[in-house]
Design a protein around this motif. Sequence first.
Motif, mmCIF file in Angstrom:
data_model
loop_
_atom_site.group_PDB
_atom_site.id
_atom_site.type_symbol
_atom_site.label_atom_id
_atom_site.label_comp_id
_atom_site.label_asym_id
_atom_site.label_seq_id
_atom_site.Cartn_x
_atom_site.Cartn_y
_atom_site.Cartn_z
ATOM 1 N N LEU A 107 0.819 -1.205 0.000
ATOM 2 C CA LEU A 107 0.000 0.000 0.000
ATOM 3 C C LEU A 107 0.858 1.262 0.000
ATOM 4 O O LEU A 107 2.009 1.255 0.452
ATOM 5 C CB LEU A 107 -0.924 0.006 1.222
ATOM 6 N N ASP A 108 0.272 2.345 -0.494
ATOM 7 C CA ASP A 108 0.881 3.676 -0.466
ATOM 8 C C ASP A 108 0.418 4.346 0.816
ATOM 9 O O ASP A 108 -0.722 4.796 0.908
ATOM 10 C CB ASP A 108 0.427 4.456 -1.698
ATOM 11 N N VAL A 109 1.279 4.397 1.824
ATOM 12 C CA VAL A 109 0.867 4.767 3.176
ATOM 13 C C VAL A 109 1.651 5.977 3.678
ATOM 14 O O VAL A 109 2.850 6.103 3.446
ATOM 15 C CB VAL A 109 1.079 3.595 4.163
ATOM 16 N N GLU A 110 0.946 6.837 4.404
ATOM 17 C CA GLU A 110 1.555 7.935 5.150
ATOM 18 C C GLU A 110 1.158 7.787 6.608
ATOM 19 O O GLU A 110 -0.001 7.498 6.915
ATOM 20 C CB GLU A 110 1.079 9.283 4.619
ATOM 21 N N GLY A 111 2.112 7.981 7.505
ATOM 22 C CA GLY A 111 1.815 7.922 8.931
ATOM 23 C C GLY A 111 1.709 9.310 9.525
ATOM 24 O O GLY A 111 2.519 10.195 9.215
ATOM 25 N N ILE A 112 0.685 9.519 10.360
ATOM 26 C CA ILE A 112 0.551 10.784 11.081
ATOM 27 C C ILE A 112 0.401 10.496 12.569
ATOM 28 O O ILE A 112 -0.162 9.476 12.965
ATOM 29 C CB ILE A 112 -0.634 11.638 10.581
ATOM 30 N N ASP A 113 0.922 11.398 13.381
ATOM 31 C CA ASP A 113 0.783 11.245 14.825
ATOM 32 C C ASP A 113 0.908 12.606 15.488
ATOM 33 O O ASP A 113 1.583 13.506 14.969
ATOM 34 C CB ASP A 113 1.826 10.288 15.400
ATOM 35 N N LEU A 114 0.277 12.724 16.630
ATOM 36 C CA LEU A 114 0.284 13.959 17.401
ATOM 37 C C LEU A 114 1.627 14.199 18.091
ATOM 38 O O LEU A 114 1.964 15.339 18.428
ATOM 39 C CB LEU A 114 -0.834 13.871 18.452
ATOM 40 N N PHE A 160 6.059 10.522 6.907
ATOM 41 C CA PHE A 160 5.440 10.710 8.215
ATOM 42 C C PHE A 160 5.338 12.205 8.481
ATOM 43 O O PHE A 160 6.207 12.971 8.052
ATOM 44 C CB PHE A 160 6.275 10.070 9.332
ATOM 45 N N ARG A 161 4.299 12.606 9.201
ATOM 46 C CA ARG A 161 4.186 14.006 9.606
ATOM 47 C C ARG A 161 3.399 14.113 10.910
ATOM 48 O O ARG A 161 2.606 13.236 11.247
ATOM 49 C CB ARG A 161 3.525 14.850 8.511
ATOM 50 N N VAL A 162 3.631 15.199 11.612
ATOM 51 C CA VAL A 162 2.894 15.486 12.841
ATOM 52 C C VAL A 162 1.519 16.030 12.451
ATOM 53 O O VAL A 162 1.423 17.028 11.731
ATOM 54 C CB VAL A 162 3.646 16.502 13.713
ATOM 55 N N ALA A 163 0.487 15.374 12.894
ATOM 56 C CA ALA A 163 -0.879 15.801 12.608
ATOM 57 C C ALA A 163 -1.818 15.108 13.582
ATOM 58 O O ALA A 163 -1.475 14.103 14.208
ATOM 59 C CB ALA A 163 -1.278 15.494 11.160
#
Length: 200
Positions: A65-72, A89-92
């Motif tokens: 899969l084409d996946v992006e990870g986000i986390d607070l 990955f990005r902060v979100a």
Amino acid sequence: MSESIVEVAYSLRAAGYTTLFGSIEAAHPADRRFVAEWAATVDGPVIDAGCGPGHWTKYLTDQGLDVEGIDLVPAFISHARAQFPDIPFRVASVRDIGAADESLGGILAWYSLIHLEPDDVPGVLAEMVRCLRPGGSLLAGFFESAEIEQFPHQVAPAYSWPVQEFTRLLEDAGLTAAAVETRTDPGHRPHAAIIARRSV
């Protein structure tokens, strides 16, 4: 519970959390199977919402899969970027995923909604549905209980949910439950996971 409290709580424990839970091998084999089976049905980009150290993001990438990870939590994102440099990955926040309308084939919310106040969950689900394509799906993992209950999670207070009540919220948000997994392991709180699809 406010996002700032959750962010601080996880930031303080990020290193220990990553050591204990930051590898896919630490996940229950049944959970890995369930997530992989879901991944095989997803068509389009995916966001791992509340990705933590990024191990599930990597697992989904390994499923093709084409996946992006986000986390607070910035500490989790820093670790994930260092560990998996080829994955974005990005902060979100799960409250504002930052994806375009109807742009995603899937969203993984694996225990990333447990710290939300129950009254906040419908709004977060609406944000997720906004981002899903028609036919796209959400996989949510959470703690199960006979009624909605707050309990003293090791990091920050969290909530457990009856499967029927969580399913109702998904349906109210415009999703249809397609599969449910429940399990109770000795020494652990009951687990539940629901796959729900947006109507075409």
